[in-house]
Scaffold this active site. Structure first.
Site, mmCIF file in Angstrom:
data_model
loop_
_atom_site.group_PDB
_atom_site.id
_atom_site.type_symbol
_atom_site.label_atom_id
_atom_site.label_comp_id
_atom_site.label_asym_id
_atom_site.label_seq_id
_atom_site.Cartn_x
_atom_site.Cartn_y
_atom_site.Cartn_z
ATOM 1 N N SER A 130 57.024 10.875 6.929
ATOM 2 C CA SER A 130 56.810 10.792 5.618
ATOM 3 C C SER A 130 55.417 10.509 5.433
ATOM 4 O O SER A 130 54.524 11.331 5.671
ATOM 5 C CB SER A 130 57.858 9.984 4.899
ATOM 6 O OG SER A 130 57.698 9.932 3.629
ATOM 7 N N HIS A 171 65.240 14.227 3.415
ATOM 8 C CA HIS A 171 64.030 13.626 3.717
ATOM 9 C C HIS A 171 63.891 13.151 5.132
ATOM 10 O O HIS A 171 62.925 12.845 5.822
ATOM 11 C CB HIS A 171 63.382 12.298 2.632
ATOM 12 C CG HIS A 171 62.056 12.144 2.788
ATOM 13 N ND1 HIS A 171 61.004 13.013 3.115
ATOM 14 C CD2 HIS A 171 61.478 10.877 2.823
ATOM 15 C CE1 HIS A 171 59.853 12.352 3.359
ATOM 16 N NE2 HIS A 171 60.362 11.173 3.111
ATOM 17 N N ASP A 177 64.687 18.829 1.757
ATOM 18 C CA ASP A 177 64.072 17.623 1.577
ATOM 19 C C ASP A 177 63.823 17.379 -0.036
ATOM 20 O O ASP A 177 62.933 18.207 -0.629
ATOM 21 C CB ASP A 177 62.785 17.472 2.037
ATOM 22 C CG ASP A 177 62.238 16.330 2.270
ATOM 23 O OD1 ASP A 177 62.290 15.246 1.265
ATOM 24 O OD2 ASP A 177 61.485 15.786 3.221
#
Length: 709
Positions: A580, A687, A655
């Site tokens: 991320s 995600h 995602d």
């Protein structure tokens, strides 16, 4: 025969080096998520004002312990099929508790002494997004996107009919930013319900694809990107006594600025006549604390306003004093750290309650007399989370949790006793009953070190200096049988963004079993909490404002430069991994420092902030129109031609947070630049990669570094 034997010996060596054959004292990578390698715990559900408590280990029983230590075990399945394994439970007194059954179709009250079981509230089947008041027997929930309300001895009531197709009710709005975790808010007596209505019909549908069907089908999401049209949110209030639902007049006009304002941290006043909303403009630099009359829906008052030349970030509701319903406590970082401020109901600041170079993490409540306020904070160390009490008469702060570490407590209603579940770098998990002076009454649970039978790597936590002298916390996990005369490869694990702190005084010092596995395989695992990360104050976290991928990259490189001074670090074999924001940092570090990182693995990476969502993206980067230089400088598309060595990009095809457009466009840019890059997709994941597939992810990251570093 000798030739065959040599081949077999070679295969044994190869497989052993890959970790295929289990070795004594080494953890099998496929067992990283097995419960036996995590500290055991119990869940304390109740503590009373005499020092009795109740806990559950499995959710199928309650163990009730009196002050003398005598235990009574209640098999919940024996109460009746309605209970079984409860979905939610709350003690109402020493002898009575309320619960939502596993099927989530009813609230029951049960008397332990008389064994009387009463169904007090019926819920319609198929509900989701539950908000419960078990004591007053009220429940709010959604079915097929619409709001339903159930109350004591009444039939369920449907409150809305237009949910779906871009209209969302009763769920967290603004993509869970601003401390928003839910969409329903019950008044103190459970008779009124405030709830969000989010209109996303004006937001372009972003294409995701479901490939499980015979022919792939579109499965779009509403995803407002930075600088684009945002969704619009309103707040509605239902009164069970009148049966009416009204919309609060949160907009002074119908301007775009008013329609796109963020409505955060909804709080009822004590008698349920007013609802307080922290209203934030889209630029996120101007907050208004507003109260609304729930009978008329009209604005009652703007109590006060807060502005910043960067951003204001409300993340907590207000808290009314039990001893004075005309006063409340508000948390703000206005002085550089998150502290408590006392206001009256009209918005007059009475005084600042706490101060200093430390953060309040959250307010947990008050004693029944309102003499003390309890809160988690970093007062003694930014690595710890301890419980403290503020005394309103003396103005003094005292620490309630005597042991160092990271704590989570459950209070008795009068605040005389609390259970404390904590871990530290030296304590796997311990749960203790204390009185409110911090004196230990009894031990509820103590976990053994789940790594006791394994070769456990050494974990060291210390500080290093950034280029400008700022102290940065660092964590080093050394290989087993560490020999300072040898040289070891390093894997840098990075995040570097807001709302995260990787290094804490908790079990494994904030690391996880995968990091220890890597150390067992001969890697040094290194982490630095750079500027941009949490719990070090506003200046520390907001240092990335409008320039993501700059100062935090510099801080991470300070860590790498420190590593290079160590005689046992192989500076030619440094890898980096992150997910991320950490994926963004991983690729930033590799591309902006050619030749330093031989290998990199980046999961779900932000590549260009113009493709990220409005709420988070515009807080830290402003909009692309307001900050074109910042967006240009931070875009990793502009550095693809500097790629050297090995880079593996990993992404979940579903995602909804960092959409796959980020990595796909980066891959395209690398191809155009003639750069070889590796790419792997997890088709069914969002995600992050969760469940059994996470072992697959661990193996992929490990083998990529093992084979290339």
């Amino acid at each position: 025969m000798r030739k065959i034997t040599n081949i077999l010996l070679t295969l044994v060596f190869v497989f052993a080096s890959m970790g295929v054959f289990a070795q004594k004292g080494l953890i099998d990578i496929k067992k990283l998520q097995d419960r036996e390698y995590y500290p055991t715990s119990v869940m304390v559900k109740y503590v009373n004002d005499k020092g009795s408590y109740a806990y559950t280990e499995t959710g199928r029983e309650l163990v009730i312990v009196n002050p003398k230590g005598s235990k009574t075990t209640l098999d919940l399945q024996s109460v009746g099929k309605e209970l079984g394994s409860f979905a939610s439970i709350e003690f109402l007194s020493d002898d009575q508790f309320a619960f939502l059954n596993r099927e989530r179709t009813a609230i029951f009250h049960y008397n332990i002494k008389t064994k009387q079981l009463d169904k007090v509230c019926t819920l319609k089947e198929g509900g989701a997004n539950f908000e419960l008041d078990l004591k007053n027997a009220s429940a709010a929930y959604t079915i097929d996107g619409n709001v339903w309300f159930s109350s004591k001895n009444s039939k369920p009531v449907q409150l809305t009919t237009d949910g779906g197709n871009g209209i969302t009710y009763g769920e967290a709005v603004h993509r869970n930013e601003f401390g928003i975790e839910k969409g329903f808010f019950l008044s103190n007596d459970g008779s009124k319900l405030a709830f969000y209505r989010m209109d996303e019909t004006m937001v372009r549908q972003y294409p995701l694809v479901n490939t499980d069907t015979r022919e792939a089908e579109p499965d779009p999401i509403r995803y407002p990107m930075a600088g684009m049209k945002s969704h619009e949110v309103t707040v509605l209030v239902y009164d069970a006594q009148s049966g009416k639902t009204i919309e609060l007049q949160t907009r002074k006009d119908n301007s775009l600025e008013e329609r796109e304002a963020y409505l955060t941290d909804l709080t009822w006043n004590t008698d349920g006549s007013l609802l307080y909303i922290q209203k934030l403009n889209r630029k996120q630099n101007h907050l208004k604390m507003c109260s609304f009359d729930v009978a008329s829906g009209k604005l009652h008052k703007v109590l006060f306003e807060e502005t910043s030349n960067k951003y204001v970030e409300p993340e907590s509701p207000i808290f009314f004093l039990p001893s004075n319903s005309n006063q409340f406590v508000y948390l703000s970082e206005r002085d550089g750290y998150n502290h408590a401020y006392l206001y009256d109901q009209d918005g007059k600041l009475i005084k600042q309650l706490t101060s200093g170079n430390w953060m309040i993490n959250s307010i947990e409540g008050f004693d029944t007399k309102g003499n003390e306020m309890f809160f988690y904070a970093t007062k003694d160390s930014p690595l710890e989370r301890n419980l403290y009490a503020f005394n309103f008469k003396s103005g003094k702060v005292r620490r309630c949790t005597p042991e160092k570490g990271t704590h989570s407590v459950v209070f008795s209603k009068d605040g005389k006793f609390f259970s404390d579940s904590y871990s530290s770098s030296t304590e796997a998990r311990r749960i203790v009953l204390y009185d409110n002076k911090g004196k230990e009454v009894s031990q509820i649970h103590k976990a053994e070190d789940p790594w006791a039978k394994l070769d456990k790597p050494q974990i060291d936590v210390f500080t290093i200096k950034a280029e400008d002298g700022t102290d940065l916390y660092a964590r080093m996990i050394k290989p087993i049988n560490f020999d300072a005369s040898k040289k070891y490869p390093v894997i840098v694990y990075v995040y570097g963004g807001p709302h995260a702190q990787l290094i804490t005084d908790s079990w494994l010092s904030g690391a996880n079993n995968f990091f220890l596995f890597l150390a067992q395989q001969g890697f040094i695992v290194w982490t630095v909490d750079s500027r941009g990360s949490a719990n070090r104050g506003y200046e520390f976290e907001s240092a990335i404002w409008r320039n993501c991928g700059s100062i935090e990259v510099s801080d991470q490189m300070a860590g790498v430069n420190y590593l290079k001074t160590l005689p046992y670090v192989d500076s030619e074999r440094i890898g980096v991994d992150g997910w991320s924001y950490g994926g963004f940092m991983t690729i930033s570090l590799k591309l902006k420092n050619p030749g330093v990182f031989k290998v990199a693995t980046a999961g779900g990476p932000v590549i260009d902030w113009k493709w990220y969502e409005i709420m988070y993206g515009e807080r830290y980067m402003s909009s692309p129109e307001d900050n074109p230089e910042g967006y240009e400088k931070s875009s990793l598309l502009n550095y693809a031609d500097q790629l050297e060595g090995k880079l593996l990009v990993i992404h979940g095809a579903q995602d909804p947070t960092v959409v796959m457009q980020h990595s796909l466009e980066f891959i395209k840019r690398c191809i155009k630049a003639g750069k070889n890059i590796d790419y792997f997709i997890y088709p069914d994941h969002e995600h992050n990669v969760i469940g059994k597939d996470r072992i697959h992810l661990y193996e992929k990251i490990y083998r990529y570094h093992k084979e290339n570093l």
